[in-house]
Design a protein around this motif. Sequence first.
Motif, PDB file in Angstrom:
ATOM      1  N   ARG A 438       0.827  -1.217   0.000  1.00  0.00           N
ATOM      2  CA  ARG A 438       0.000   0.000   0.000  1.00  0.00           C
ATOM      3  C   ARG A 438       0.857   1.261   0.000  1.00  0.00           C
ATOM      4  NH1 ARG A 438      -2.734   1.104   4.096  1.00  0.00           N
ATOM      5  NH2 ARG A 438      -2.123  -0.445   5.649  1.00  0.00           N
ATOM      6  N   LEU A 439       1.985   1.234   0.713  1.00  0.00           N
ATOM      7  CA  LEU A 439       2.881   2.386   0.741  1.00  0.00           C
ATOM      8  C   LEU A 439       3.423   2.690  -0.656  1.00  0.00           C
ATOM      9  CD1 LEU A 439       4.542   4.562   2.158  1.00  0.00           C
ATOM     10  CD2 LEU A 439       6.180   2.793   2.843  1.00  0.00           C
ATOM     11  N   LEU A 440       3.806   1.662  -1.384  1.00  0.00           N
ATOM     12  CA  LEU A 440       4.304   1.872  -2.746  1.00  0.00           C
ATOM     13  C   LEU A 440       3.209   2.412  -3.662  1.00  0.00           C
ATOM     14  CD1 LEU A 440       6.523  -1.316  -3.109  1.00  0.00           C
ATOM     15  CD2 LEU A 440       7.334   1.049  -3.046  1.00  0.00           C
ATOM     16  N   ARG A 441       2.001   1.885  -3.514  1.00  0.00           N
ATOM     17  CA  ARG A 441       0.871   2.416  -4.291  1.00  0.00           C
ATOM     18  C   ARG A 441       0.691   3.911  -4.012  1.00  0.00           C
ATOM     19  NH1 ARG A 441      -4.496  -1.465  -3.805  1.00  0.00           N
ATOM     20  NH2 ARG A 441      -3.876  -3.118  -5.282  1.00  0.00           N
ATOM     21  N   ARG A 442       0.686   4.250  -2.725  1.00  0.00           N
ATOM     22  CA  ARG A 442       0.444   5.647  -2.351  1.00  0.00           C
ATOM     23  C   ARG A 442       1.576   6.553  -2.824  1.00  0.00           C
ATOM     24  NH1 ARG A 442      -2.592   8.262   2.583  1.00  0.00           N
ATOM     25  NH2 ARG A 442      -1.741  10.375   2.482  1.00  0.00           N
ATOM     26  N   MET A 443       2.801   6.082  -2.704  1.00  0.00           N
ATOM     27  CA  MET A 443       3.956   6.871  -3.123  1.00  0.00           C
ATOM     28  C   MET A 443       3.874   7.217  -4.609  1.00  0.00           C
ATOM     29  SD  MET A 443       7.922   5.753  -2.699  1.00  0.00           S
ATOM     30  CE  MET A 443       7.622   5.378  -0.971  1.00  0.00           C
ATOM     31  N   VAL A 444       3.542   6.209  -5.415  1.00  0.00           N
ATOM     32  CA  VAL A 444       3.436   6.413  -6.868  1.00  0.00           C
ATOM     33  C   VAL A 444       2.280   7.350  -7.183  1.00  0.00           C
ATOM     34  CG1 VAL A 444       2.911   5.239  -9.044  1.00  0.00           C
ATOM     35  CG2 VAL A 444       4.541   4.225  -7.433  1.00  0.00           C
ATOM     36  N   ARG A 445       1.135   7.133  -6.541  1.00  0.00           N
ATOM     37  CA  ARG A 445      -0.039   7.973  -6.793  1.00  0.00           C
ATOM     38  C   ARG A 445       0.189   9.413  -6.334  1.00  0.00           C
ATOM     39  NH1 ARG A 445      -4.823   7.196  -2.830  1.00  0.00           N
ATOM     40  NH2 ARG A 445      -3.346   8.469  -1.648  1.00  0.00           N
ATOM     41  N   ASP A 446       0.753   9.585  -5.129  1.00  0.00           N
ATOM     42  CA  ASP A 446       0.963  10.937  -4.597  1.00  0.00           C
ATOM     43  C   ASP A 446       1.908  11.746  -5.468  1.00  0.00           C
ATOM     44  OD1 ASP A 446      -0.714  10.316  -2.560  1.00  0.00           O
ATOM     45  OD2 ASP A 446       0.769  10.433  -0.947  1.00  0.00           O
ATOM     46  N   TYR A 447       2.915  11.086  -6.021  1.00  0.00           N
ATOM     47  CA  TYR A 447       3.842  11.796  -6.905  1.00  0.00           C
ATOM     48  C   TYR A 447       3.153  12.168  -8.210  1.00  0.00           C
ATOM     49  CZ  TYR A 447       7.732  12.705 -10.054  1.00  0.00           C
ATOM     50  OH  TYR A 447       8.581  13.281 -10.983  1.00  0.00           O
ATOM     51  N   LYS A 448       2.393  11.246  -8.773  1.00  0.00           N
ATOM     52  CA  LYS A 448       1.792  11.440 -10.088  1.00  0.00           C
ATOM     53  C   LYS A 448       0.655  12.459 -10.066  1.00  0.00           C
ATOM     54  CE  LYS A 448       0.122   8.823 -14.081  1.00  0.00           C
ATOM     55  NZ  LYS A 448       1.270   9.202 -14.922  1.00  0.00           N
ATOM     56  N   TYR A 449      -0.170  12.407  -9.015  1.00  0.00           N
ATOM     57  CA  TYR A 449      -1.385  13.219  -9.002  1.00  0.00           C
ATOM     58  C   TYR A 449      -1.362  14.378  -8.009  1.00  0.00           C
ATOM     59  CZ  TYR A 449      -3.362   9.461 -11.797  1.00  0.00           C
ATOM     60  OH  TYR A 449      -3.599   8.541 -12.791  1.00  0.00           O
ATOM     61  N   ARG A 450      -0.455  14.343  -7.029  1.00  0.00           N
ATOM     62  CA  ARG A 450      -0.450  15.387  -6.006  1.00  0.00           C
ATOM     63  C   ARG A 450       0.881  16.115  -5.912  1.00  0.00           C
ATOM     64  NH1 ARG A 450      -3.699  11.938  -1.272  1.00  0.00           N
ATOM     65  NH2 ARG A 450      -5.471  11.376  -2.600  1.00  0.00           N
ATOM     66  N   GLY A 451       1.851  15.688  -6.713  1.00  0.00           N
ATOM     67  CA  GLY A 451       3.142  16.354  -6.725  1.00  0.00           C
ATOM     68  C   GLY A 451       3.969  16.133  -5.479  1.00  0.00           C
ATOM     69  N   HIS A 452       3.654  15.095  -4.699  1.00  0.00           N
ATOM     70  CA  HIS A 452       4.392  14.821  -3.464  1.00  0.00           C
ATOM     71  C   HIS A 452       5.635  13.984  -3.754  1.00  0.00           C
ATOM     72  CE1 HIS A 452       0.531  15.254  -0.807  1.00  0.00           C
ATOM     73  NE2 HIS A 452       0.890  16.375  -1.380  1.00  0.00           N
ATOM     74  N   SER A 453       6.711  14.299  -3.083  1.00  0.00           N
ATOM     75  CA  SER A 453       7.918  13.484  -3.179  1.00  0.00           C
ATOM     76  C   SER A 453       7.742  12.224  -2.347  1.00  0.00           C
ATOM     77  CB  SER A 453       9.124  14.268  -2.663  1.00  0.00           C
ATOM     78  OG  SER A 453       8.975  14.535  -1.272  1.00  0.00           O
ATOM     79  N   ALA A 454       8.613  11.235  -2.565  1.00  0.00           N
ATOM     80  CA  ALA A 454       8.584  10.025  -1.739  1.00  0.00           C
ATOM     81  C   ALA A 454       8.833  10.389  -0.276  1.00  0.00           C
ATOM     82  CB  ALA A 454       9.629   9.030  -2.235  1.00  0.00           C
ATOM     83  N   LYS A 455       9.691  11.372  -0.057  1.00  0.00           N
ATOM     84  CA  LYS A 455       9.996  11.801   1.312  1.00  0.00           C
ATOM     85  C   LYS A 455       8.737  12.291   2.021  1.00  0.00           C
ATOM     86  CE  LYS A 455      13.101  14.859   3.897  1.00  0.00           C
ATOM     87  NZ  LYS A 455      14.220  15.820   3.803  1.00  0.00           N
TER      88      LYS A 455
END
Length: 550
Positions: A438-455
């Motif tokens: 789930r963390l990997l899913r969220r990391m990929v989604r947050d970067y793609k759609y919300r502009g969030h870094s993995a950090k």
Amino acid sequence: MNDNISVYIKNIDKSVTIKRGAKIYDLFQFLSDEDYIASKVNNEVTSLSFTIKINSTVEFLTIKNDFGMEVYRRSLAFLLSKVVSELLPERKLKIGHSLGPGYYFDLFGAALTANDLKLLKNAMNDEISAQKQIFRERISYEEAINYFKKNNREDKIKLLSGLNMSKLSIYRCDNFFELFDGPLASNTKVLKVFDLIQYGNGFILQFPKKSAPDKVAPFIEQKKIFEVYKETKDICKVLKVDNVGSLNEIIINNEIDNHIQIAENLQLKQIIKISDDIFTRREKVRLISIAGPSSSGKTTFSKKISLQLQSLGLKLITISIDNYFIDRDLTPLDDDGKPDYESLDALNLELLNENLSDLLQGKTVKLPIYNFFTGKSSISDREITLNQNEMIVIEGIHCLNDKLTSSINPKEKYKIYISALTQINLDDNNRIPTTDNRLLRRMVRDYKYRGHSAKKTFQMWPSVRNGEEKYIFPFQNNADGYLNTALDYELAVLKQFAEPLLMQIKPFDEEYSEAVRLQKFLSYIISAPTANVPSTSILREFIGGSFFEY
């Protein structure tokens, strides 16, 4: 080169000078007596036998710490594997899923008995009393392959076939060694608190909790979730994939495209099964509530099940729980004094229940709308009326909690719990935690759609997990329907999106240890192309290219 190096010990806020090449446990002389199980060296989790060769920052870990608890659990699983190999060599031990503060295991080869567990538990306690050393060693790739062939470890051989390195790190105790994905305790003496509990056709290796490290956590049965895991095992048998090595073989043999379609169809069958159950209750059910932890795919699932129900002649109205947030300045605070947006009290429950009750009585309702930029709620111009043959669909973290919809008769509700319960392990001894999926899913989604870094995703994750523990997991056994949204091939797809994001986290970042850990387990997996992932797949919610609009 100077023979001395400087080490800053974070626990005591002190720098000391030691000989280059000293072990982490050599630093114990500067610390008070405590059961340390591992350490972080320059933000990377290591065993206590790690050799220090450069100026470093060291933090010692106990099982009161998340990282320390993971080392503790992994070390007990290693010890269990050791005693099984010595006492029951004809049997095959295989790690399964987590059930609360414990790991489920199967012991194949014969029916499991209480005497088997007594034998294993006594042997583990003997190993702990003997205070045996656990060594981390480096061996050649060829030596590892030969060892695992000799011991009929097909799972290890398949896993190693996807790697291309001349040397491997293994852990050894006496003459037993294993390839483990992550550091272990350096001595068995710290592994005192555990139990073996017979359950189902296997047993649970039960651990303590961080909050009470000196006693085994009580076992609380999760019957419905256990049933979901059993169904998942059946799917794995159909797909003939239960570990990363098997998945890698499919990718290497260029069979992944067909495999993806089969996996997606099997998941669709589960969704249809839930839809059919709702249809049989259509005379009573008026409200469908969907809940699950972060990145379980709630939004896509709600759209997919809506399509299925529409194909059965049912009409649905979706209401967004997000529009029932109270004004931001009224949000309750958590224990740290920060706004707790995941609290049930962050929602306008009175208005929600008033709207739902009015709709079920055939009244026309104007719904609220929440502005996430201003943090204010207002009433929209959108008017809806629920006809006799229509149902309401809501989804959110609180949707299994009857307090959310207290005004609605329980017989009129159909509650669904979904989560990405990882289907495959690295091998028979190394599991892939559901939370990592789930963390990997969220990391990929947050970067793609919300502009969030993995950090940033890492920084938010503890708060997300705390919210799940408080507001979702206590109610997961209340559901009428369950769906595992994990797809056995998805980590091979997520890998190509996640690895570049993880590489942006540097050794001086606090999040580095988690980034390295995820990078390491992804390194075992061969990437799969995204082209044949269906546009209706739940995975598309995270990687993009979905048929659905969000």
